[in-house]
Design an enzyme around this catalytic site. Structure first.
Site, PDB file in Angstrom:
ATOM      1  N   ASP A 268      -1.977  -1.298  -4.090  1.00  0.00           N
ATOM      2  CA  ASP A 268      -2.390   0.085  -4.378  1.00  0.00           C
ATOM      3  C   ASP A 268      -1.120   0.925  -4.434  1.00  0.00           C
ATOM      4  O   ASP A 268      -0.503   1.180  -3.398  1.00  0.00           O
ATOM      5  CB  ASP A 268      -3.332   0.572  -3.282  1.00  0.00           C
ATOM      6  CG  ASP A 268      -3.747   2.022  -3.472  1.00  0.00           C
ATOM      7  OD1 ASP A 268      -3.235   2.683  -4.410  1.00  0.00           O
ATOM      8  OD2 ASP A 268      -4.564   2.503  -2.674  1.00  0.00           O
TER       9      ASP A 268
ATOM     10  N   TYR B 242       0.870  -1.171   0.000  1.00  0.00           N
ATOM     11  CA  TYR B 242       0.000   0.000   0.000  1.00  0.00           C
ATOM     12  C   TYR B 242       0.915   1.230   0.000  1.00  0.00           C
ATOM     13  O   TYR B 242       1.409   1.667   1.036  1.00  0.00           O
ATOM     14  CB  TYR B 242      -0.919  -0.003   1.221  1.00  0.00           C
ATOM     15  CG  TYR B 242      -1.724   1.265   1.384  1.00  0.00           C
ATOM     16  CD1 TYR B 242      -2.362   1.847   0.294  1.00  0.00           C
ATOM     17  CD2 TYR B 242      -1.852   1.886   2.616  1.00  0.00           C
ATOM     18  CE1 TYR B 242      -3.085   3.013   0.425  1.00  0.00           C
ATOM     19  CE2 TYR B 242      -2.571   3.050   2.768  1.00  0.00           C
ATOM     20  CZ  TYR B 242      -3.184   3.612   1.666  1.00  0.00           C
ATOM     21  OH  TYR B 242      -3.902   4.772   1.805  1.00  0.00           O
TER      22      TYR B 242
END
Length: 219
Positions: free
Chosen positions: A146, A105
């Site tokens: 992400d 992330y």
DNA sequence: ATGGTTGCACAGCAA
């Protein structure tokens, strides 16, 4: 092997949808980001009931990542090797069926020029260093998650509007490309050259309905 | 330029 990635923006708030999607799609592996809970509060049992092993690297309120796998997992790594104590929890890796799976992330960066933006660029640089020092380019490996970077203008619904902005700035794109240049292939782009395919839409201004999105999640 | 919406620690921050 079927591998999925999903920024869930709180696993407890998103649990019903995640269970439904995982139950009907049955990915061998699903990598989650922004679980926004400590490990003890992760709904491990619900996923185990669907047959998944659960490995988490959670944090209260912010960040947190997890890997769910139908197959046995080994060599679990939590965080970057040079993370300091109390660092934001943004990386978890595991070996599954001889594939090194790295789930990230990447920091959002807030706005170009801010402290958070500098933190994002530094984090991306450290991720590249991690590949140089700890990963084997000759062996099967998947990096997914992400990335909070749209690699090219075709990954943006309105490139003129987003030019130089957070998620699209030159420095962010260069930092992402440097990671890719270690020896990775953008697997979506390998199969789909067209624009108009996005992974993130702002909550506001009906962005999802209008398909005003960006492609910032990658494998 | 601001604000538009979520989710969390229920108050402001992060996205």
């Amino acid at each position: 092997m079927k591998i999925a990635t999903w920024n869930v923006n709180s696993i407890t708030a998103r649990l019903i949808r995640v269970l439904e999607w995982v139950g009907s799609n049955r990915p061998d592996i699903i990598c989650l980001q922004e679980i926004k809970c400590i490990d003890q509060k992760f709904p491990t049992g619900e996923f185990e009931q669907l047959g998944y092993r659960v490995e988490t690297y959670g944090q209260q309120t912010y960040n947190g990542v997890a890997i769910l796998s139908l197959l046995p997992v080994s060599e679990i790594q939590r965080g970057l090797p040079d993370d300091e104590d109390g660092a934001q929890r943004r990386l978890i890796a595991a070996t599954i069926d001889s594939v090194r799976v790295i789930n990230v992330y990447v920091p959002n960066g807030q706005a170009v020029g801010t402290d958070k933006y500098l933190f994002k660029l530094d984090w991306l640089s450290r991720l590249r260093n991690f590949f140089d020092a700890h990963c084997d380019v000759t062996k099967p490996l998947v990096l997914c998650g992400d990335f909070n970077v749209a690699p090219e203008d075709r990954d943006v619904h309105n490139p003129a509007l987003w030019e130089g902005k957070i998620l699209c700035s030159e420095a962010e794109r260069a930092a992402l490309k440097k990671i890719q240049d270690w020896g990775l292939v953008d697997i979506f782009r390998k199969h789909q050259p067209e624009g108009g395919y996005f992974t993130w839409w702002d909550y506001r201004q009906a962005a999802f309905r209008l398909n005003h999105g960006l492609r910032i999640d990658h494998l």
